[in-house]
Write a protein that holds these residues in place. Structure first.
Motif, PDB file in Angstrom:
ATOM      1  N   GLU A  17       0.867  -1.174   0.000  1.00  0.00           N
ATOM      2  CA  GLU A  17       0.000   0.000   0.000  1.00  0.00           C
ATOM      3  C   GLU A  17       0.906   1.227   0.000  1.00  0.00           C
ATOM      4  O   GLU A  17       1.918   1.250   0.706  1.00  0.00           O
ATOM      5  CB  GLU A  17      -0.880   0.030   1.251  1.00  0.00           C
ATOM      6  CG  GLU A  17      -2.053  -0.914   1.206  1.00  0.00           C
ATOM      7  CD  GLU A  17      -3.189  -0.404   0.313  1.00  0.00           C
ATOM      8  OE1 GLU A  17      -3.660   0.729   0.501  1.00  0.00           O
ATOM      9  OE2 GLU A  17      -3.586  -1.170  -0.585  1.00  0.00           O
ATOM     10  N   ALA A  18       0.541   2.231  -0.750  1.00  0.00           N
ATOM     11  CA  ALA A  18       1.290   3.484  -0.774  1.00  0.00           C
ATOM     12  C   ALA A  18       0.436   4.581  -0.151  1.00  0.00           C
ATOM     13  O   ALA A  18      -0.771   4.647  -0.389  1.00  0.00           O
ATOM     14  CB  ALA A  18       1.655   3.861  -2.201  1.00  0.00           C
ATOM     15  N   ALA A  53      10.344   7.095   0.258  1.00  0.00           N
ATOM     16  CA  ALA A  53       9.693   7.808  -0.844  1.00  0.00           C
ATOM     17  C   ALA A  53       9.604   6.898  -2.061  1.00  0.00           C
ATOM     18  O   ALA A  53      10.590   6.302  -2.469  1.00  0.00           O
ATOM     19  CB  ALA A  53      10.471   9.068  -1.190  1.00  0.00           C
ATOM     20  N   PHE A  54       8.405   6.789  -2.622  1.00  0.00           N
ATOM     21  CA  PHE A  54       8.212   6.002  -3.848  1.00  0.00           C
ATOM     22  C   PHE A  54       8.316   6.877  -5.089  1.00  0.00           C
ATOM     23  O   PHE A  54       8.820   6.452  -6.113  1.00  0.00           O
ATOM     24  CB  PHE A  54       6.861   5.296  -3.840  1.00  0.00           C
ATOM     25  CG  PHE A  54       6.744   4.199  -2.820  1.00  0.00           C
ATOM     26  CD1 PHE A  54       7.816   3.392  -2.472  1.00  0.00           C
ATOM     27  CD2 PHE A  54       5.537   3.952  -2.196  1.00  0.00           C
ATOM     28  CE1 PHE A  54       7.698   2.371  -1.537  1.00  0.00           C
ATOM     29  CE2 PHE A  54       5.398   2.939  -1.262  1.00  0.00           C
ATOM     30  CZ  PHE A  54       6.481   2.147  -0.934  1.00  0.00           C
ATOM     31  N   GLY A  55       7.786   8.108  -5.007  1.00  0.00           N
ATOM     32  CA  GLY A  55       7.823   8.985  -6.168  1.00  0.00           C
ATOM     33  C   GLY A  55       7.244  10.340  -5.840  1.00  0.00           C
ATOM     34  O   GLY A  55       6.591  10.515  -4.800  1.00  0.00           O
ATOM     35  N   THR A 108      -4.619   6.339   0.549  1.00  0.00           N
ATOM     36  CA  THR A 108      -3.791   5.172   0.219  1.00  0.00           C
ATOM     37  C   THR A 108      -4.271   4.543  -1.083  1.00  0.00           C
ATOM     38  O   THR A 108      -5.463   4.621  -1.428  1.00  0.00           O
ATOM     39  CB  THR A 108      -3.801   4.113   1.336  1.00  0.00           C
ATOM     40  OG1 THR A 108      -5.142   3.682   1.550  1.00  0.00           O
ATOM     41  CG2 THR A 108      -3.224   4.664   2.624  1.00  0.00           C
ATOM     42  N   VAL A 109      -3.324   3.963  -1.788  1.00  0.00           N
ATOM     43  CA  VAL A 109      -3.610   3.227  -3.018  1.00  0.00           C
ATOM     44  C   VAL A 109      -2.693   2.013  -3.064  1.00  0.00           C
ATOM     45  O   VAL A 109      -1.613   2.023  -2.471  1.00  0.00           O
ATOM     46  CB  VAL A 109      -3.376   4.074  -4.296  1.00  0.00           C
ATOM     47  CG1 VAL A 109      -4.288   5.282  -4.346  1.00  0.00           C
ATOM     48  CG2 VAL A 109      -1.932   4.470  -4.448  1.00  0.00           C
ATOM     49  N   ARG A 113      -0.771   0.927  -8.554  1.00  0.00           N
ATOM     50  CA  ARG A 113      -1.495   2.001  -9.231  1.00  0.00           C
ATOM     51  C   ARG A 113      -0.705   3.307  -9.296  1.00  0.00           C
ATOM     52  O   ARG A 113      -1.223   4.319  -9.752  1.00  0.00           O
ATOM     53  CB  ARG A 113      -2.838   2.245  -8.547  1.00  0.00           C
ATOM     54  CG  ARG A 113      -3.790   1.081  -8.767  1.00  0.00           C
ATOM     55  CD  ARG A 113      -5.214   1.315  -8.310  1.00  0.00           C
ATOM     56  NE  ARG A 113      -5.677   2.676  -8.448  1.00  0.00           N
ATOM     57  CZ  ARG A 113      -6.497   3.261  -7.577  1.00  0.00           C
ATOM     58  NH1 ARG A 113      -6.928   2.593  -6.525  1.00  0.00           N
ATOM     59  NH2 ARG A 113      -6.896   4.504  -7.766  1.00  0.00           N
ATOM     60  N   LEU A 114       0.554   3.278  -8.837  1.00  0.00           N
ATOM     61  CA  LEU A 114       1.396   4.470  -8.930  1.00  0.00           C
ATOM     62  C   LEU A 114       1.933   4.610 -10.346  1.00  0.00           C
ATOM     63  O   LEU A 114       2.216   3.609 -10.993  1.00  0.00           O
ATOM     64  CB  LEU A 114       2.563   4.371  -7.940  1.00  0.00           C
ATOM     65  CG  LEU A 114       2.193   4.397  -6.464  1.00  0.00           C
ATOM     66  CD1 LEU A 114       3.445   4.203  -5.613  1.00  0.00           C
ATOM     67  CD2 LEU A 114       1.469   5.673  -6.089  1.00  0.00           C
TER      68      LEU A 114
END
Length: 133
Positions: A17-18, A53-55, A108-109, A113-114
């Motif tokens: 989950e992000a 950090a993912f993006g 959250t997603v 889906r990022l």
């Protein structure tokens, strides 16, 4: 309108989950735009080195004095650690008096889906703004 496109910082496990954070930041006067924009780039560089950090992405509407941020993180704790770390912490304190409005929204997603779309982020910010009015 300058835009820093979505940059993947650390690829996320697609099953994770992000935590997504979007913000809309508006300065009181256009005279504050150059400084705010410069310090936004400093914060952007910090985010690119931040654990968890993912993006991230940034849109600057310089002529309107409005800045939009969109980022994804492994947890809220990672977001808060970034915000409390230097130079972001000092930047926030220095810019606070120049701000007309600051708005933030979290959701959250699934990481698969990022990146989330700017349309989704702006819609969520608009919903939050309407809820607060």
């Amino acid at each position: 309108m300058p835009k820093l496109p979505w940059t993947t910082i650390n690829p996320a496990d697609p099953t994770a989950e992000a935590v997504v954070m979007a913000s809309r930041l508006e300065v009181r006067s256009l005279r504050h735009v150059p400084r705010f924009f410069w310090l936004s780039l400093v914060s952007w560089r910090q985010a690119r080195r931040s654990p968890g950090a993912f993006g991230a992405s940034l849109i600057a509407q310089l002529g309107r004095g409005v800045f939009w941020t969109l980022s994804a993180w492994e947890s809220r704790e990672a977001v808060y650690a970034y915000a409390k770390a230097e130079p972001h912490n000092s930047i926030m304190r220095r810019l606070r008096p120049t701000m007309r409005e600051s708005q933030f929204v979290f959701w959250t997603v699934p990481a698969e889906r990022l990146p989330v779309s700017w349309e989704d982020a702006r819609a969520r910010l608009a919903e939050e703004r309407a809820r607060q009015s």
